[in-house]
Every structure is written in structure tokens, then in C-alpha cells.
Design an enzyme around this catalytic site. Structure first.
Site, PDB file in Angstrom:
ATOM      1  N   THR A 195       0.820  -1.216   0.000  1.00  0.00           N
ATOM      2  CA  THR A 195       0.000   0.000   0.000  1.00  0.00           C
ATOM      3  C   THR A 195       0.854   1.266   0.000  1.00  0.00           C
ATOM      4  OG1 THR A 195      -0.228   0.121   2.425  1.00  0.00           O
ATOM      5  CG2 THR A 195      -1.859  -1.207   1.219  1.00  0.00           C
ATOM      6  N   VAL A 246      -2.687   5.369  -0.008  1.00  0.00           N
ATOM      7  CA  VAL A 246      -4.129   5.098   0.022  1.00  0.00           C
ATOM      8  C   VAL A 246      -4.283   3.588   0.195  1.00  0.00           C
ATOM      9  CG1 VAL A 246      -6.333   5.566  -1.113  1.00  0.00           C
ATOM     10  CG2 VAL A 246      -4.372   7.009  -1.598  1.00  0.00           C
ATOM     11  N   HIS A 247      -4.396   3.156   1.431  1.00  0.00           N
ATOM     12  CA  HIS A 247      -4.289   1.732   1.770  1.00  0.00           C
ATOM     13  C   HIS A 247      -5.511   0.899   1.338  1.00  0.00           C
ATOM     14  CE1 HIS A 247      -0.972   2.934   4.474  1.00  0.00           C
ATOM     15  NE2 HIS A 247      -1.768   3.864   4.963  1.00  0.00           N
ATOM     16  N   ASP A 248      -6.694   1.292   1.794  1.00  0.00           N
ATOM     17  CA  ASP A 248      -7.848   0.393   1.740  1.00  0.00           C
ATOM     18  C   ASP A 248      -8.392   0.056   0.358  1.00  0.00           C
ATOM     19  OD1 ASP A 248      -9.240   1.552   4.915  1.00  0.00           O
ATOM     20  OD2 ASP A 248      -7.723   0.052   4.455  1.00  0.00           O
TER      21      ASP A 248
END
Ligand code: RIB
Ligand code: CA
Length: 320
Positions: A195, A246-248
Site C-alpha cells: 500500500t 491510500v491503503h484500503d
């Protein structure tokens, strides 16, 4: 089109919000439910935020269930400094028109998965894994029934983001993560190694801002907030190639287009005893050492490809 049945378990959360905008706008999913968990902010707020985002996206066809208020064993620990007190950055909270669905998120996950063909329902988990761990405790047969469990969580080569060695989602409820990883579920982990390659650069945010839909404006607003906060807290440089990670959206992007990520078979275990390394994910790639490699760990991500999926999904209007 044969759509992928999907449940999203989340703790919105500014990057959860971007992931939801991606999922709400992508026509490839049969979105069965959004389940909320306490994490970045308390579950009362994560459930309300999921309902707000659902309304913005025009997807009141998707039920939202409220779930676990606290981790299996630990005290709740939020991350409001990175998401704002209400959880959605600069987006002012409002009371959404549609309420939460009746029933608890844990029961919804069990009922929705067990009612469908084996391995047909994928689960994207982008907060502490408490809801899934509780569901597996109540219905262990869920592990064999679930399709891929795509998790945003874990820290290895990149180090941690909540402590030196742990990523927030795993750190927040390490016991839940350990139980899920030992359950037999087909877990694919999108940790910080992947991520941190997916960053909201100035150019990418500006592209989303130019689209003009409510979903695009919302996703861009979340990234603008992260851009400001990360600079204030972490002090990132003002370089064109920099941006907050922007991980999710990563687990959702993988479900849409697996080729955007490189995965390596592994065996992941979680530290639950040490306070210093609580929540560390010990990712073992050597089968001779681990004995089996039941999990997969994302080692690389195509950021341009992920943002292309986000731009396409948030550019849609109405329901898919
Ligand atoms: O470490 C990043 C994760 O923690 C993301 O899911 C973010 O929303 C926070 O929950
Ligand atoms: Ca999250």
C-alpha cells in the site's frame, strides 16, 4: 457479466471511504453488505460514515450492518488523528436517510456467506479483523465456505505505521488477526509493503477532482485531507511524486484486477504477547521453515492501475 459477490468490512476512515467509492461504483461486484467495525473511530461513527458514503454514492440498495464495538481483548484505540474526529476528514457529518440494517454485522457475515455457494462470496477487510474473528468463533465452517479474504493489514519490509513494527489494523486487534490467519480462510494480505506504493500524488488527486461526480469529489476530498494531515504529522516532502498512501482500496482493486498486484505465498503469524512488537506480522516465505504457505502477501502494486480503477468507478453515476 458474472459479478463477484462481496462483503466489505471496514472502519471508515478516509481511505476506507475511497475503497467504498471504488466498490460502490464498480459494476463487477454484487455488493451483499457493508459491515462496520470500531477502529479509526468508534463503531457508532464508522457505521454512520458507511451509511453517509452509501448515500453519497446512491447505493442504498446495499445494507450496512454495525459490528464489534471493541477488539477481542484489547482496549479500543482509534486513529482519529489521521481521519478526523468524525472519521471522514473534512466531510461534515450528516444523518443519512437510510438506517443500519437490523442485526449484528457478525451474524450478517455468517448468514450471507452460508446462504451462498461455497467460495462464492469474497470478503474485503480494511479495519481491525474483529468482526471476522467473532464470526469464525461462532461458525468455524465459515472458513471453508468463504471465498478469498482480502485484507488491508500488516507490516514487513516497510516497517510499521502505528509502531515501529506494526500496521494499525493488525495492531488494533492482534488476537483477531491471529485467529483469522489460523482459521483456514484463504487470506491475501495487502500490507504496507504494497500500500505504500499506492500514493495520492497531486496529479492523481487533481484528476479525480476534475471528474465532477459526487463519488469523485468525495474520494478526492479524503485524499486532500490525508495529504494535509500526513504533511503536518509525518512531515512528508513537497515532491511531485509524493503523496499519502491510500491503503484500503488495494484489496478491492485486487478483487477487480488481480494483475495489478504481485503476491507471494507465505505463512503469516502475528505477535500478540510483546507490547513492543504487538501486532507485528511475521511473514515467512520459506515453506521448509513454515511447513505450509497458506497465505499470500502483496509485494508490489501498480499504483497507476489502481487509480485508473478508482477514476473509472467514481466517474459512474447512479447504481450499477
Ligand atoms: O494502516 C492503515 C489502515 O489503518 C487503514 O485501513 C486505515 O483506514 C486504518 O484503519
Ligand atoms: Ca480502514
Amino acid at each position: 457479466m458474472n459479478r463477484q459477490s462481496l462483503i466489505i468490512d471496514c472502519d471508515p476512515g478516509v481511505d476506507d471511504a475511497v475503497a467504498l467509492m471504488l466498490a460502490f461504483g464498480a459494476g463487477e461486484f454484487e455488493l451483499l453488505a457493508v459491515t462496520a467495525v470500531g477502529g479509526n473511530v468508534p463503531v457508532e461513527k464508522t457505521a454512520r460514515n458507511a451509511r453517509m458514503l452509501r448515500q453519497i454514492a446512491g447505493r442504498e440498495d446495499v445494507p450496512v450492518f454495525a459490528g464489534a464495538e471493541r477488539p477481542l481483548r484489547r482496549e479500543p484505540a482509534g486513529a482519529g488523528e489521521f481521519h478526523g474526529a468524525e472519521g471522514l476528514g473534512d466531510l461534515a457529518p450528516f444523518e443519512p436517510d437510510a438506517p443500519c440494517a437490523d442485526g449484528h454485522a457478525v451474524d450478517a457475515i455468517i448468514d450471507l456467506v452460508m446462504a451462498r455457494p461455497e467460495r462464492s462470496v469474497a470478503l474485503a477487510v480494511m479495519g481491525p479483523m474483529t468482526n471476522l474473528a467473532l464470526a469464525l468463533r461462532e461458525a468455524p465452517e465459515l472458513a471453508a465456505r468463504l471465498g478469498p479474504v482480502a485484507v488491508m493489514g500488516g507490516a514487513r519490509s516497510e516497517g510499521g505505521n502505528i509502531t515501529a513494527s506494526a500496521e494499525f489494523n493488525i495492531w488494533a486487534d492482534p488476537e483477531a488477526a491471529a485467529e483469522v490467519l489460523a482459521s483456514g480462510c484463504e487470506v491475501v494480505l495487502f500490507g504496507l509493503d504494497a500500500t505504500h506504493q499506492v500514493r495520492a500524488t497531486e496529479e492523481r488527486i487533481a484528476l479525480l477532482e476534475a471528474i465532477g461526480t459526487a463519488k469523485a469529489a468525495t474520494a478526492a476530498s479524503m485524499m486532500r485531507f490525508s495529504q494535509r494531515i500526513e504533511r503536518e504529522i509525518v512531515g512528508w516532502p513537497s515532491l511531485p511524486e509524493w503523496g499519502p498512501p491510500v491503503h484500503d482500496p488495494c484489496p478491492v482493486a485486487w478483487l477487480l484486477k488481480p494483475a495489478l498486484f504481485e503476491l507471494a505465498p507465505c505463512h503469516v503469524r502475528v505477535e500478540t504477547e510483546s507490547e513492543l512488537t504487538r501486532g507485528h506480522t511475521a511473514v515467512e516465505f520459506r515453506e521448509a521453515v513454515a511447513g505450509s504457505l497458506p497465505h499470500r502477501w502483496a509485494t508490489a502494486a501498480d499504483a497507476d492501475g489502481v487509480f485508473a480503477l478508482i477514476a473509472a468507478a467514481v466517474g459512474t453515476t447512479g447504481t450499477n
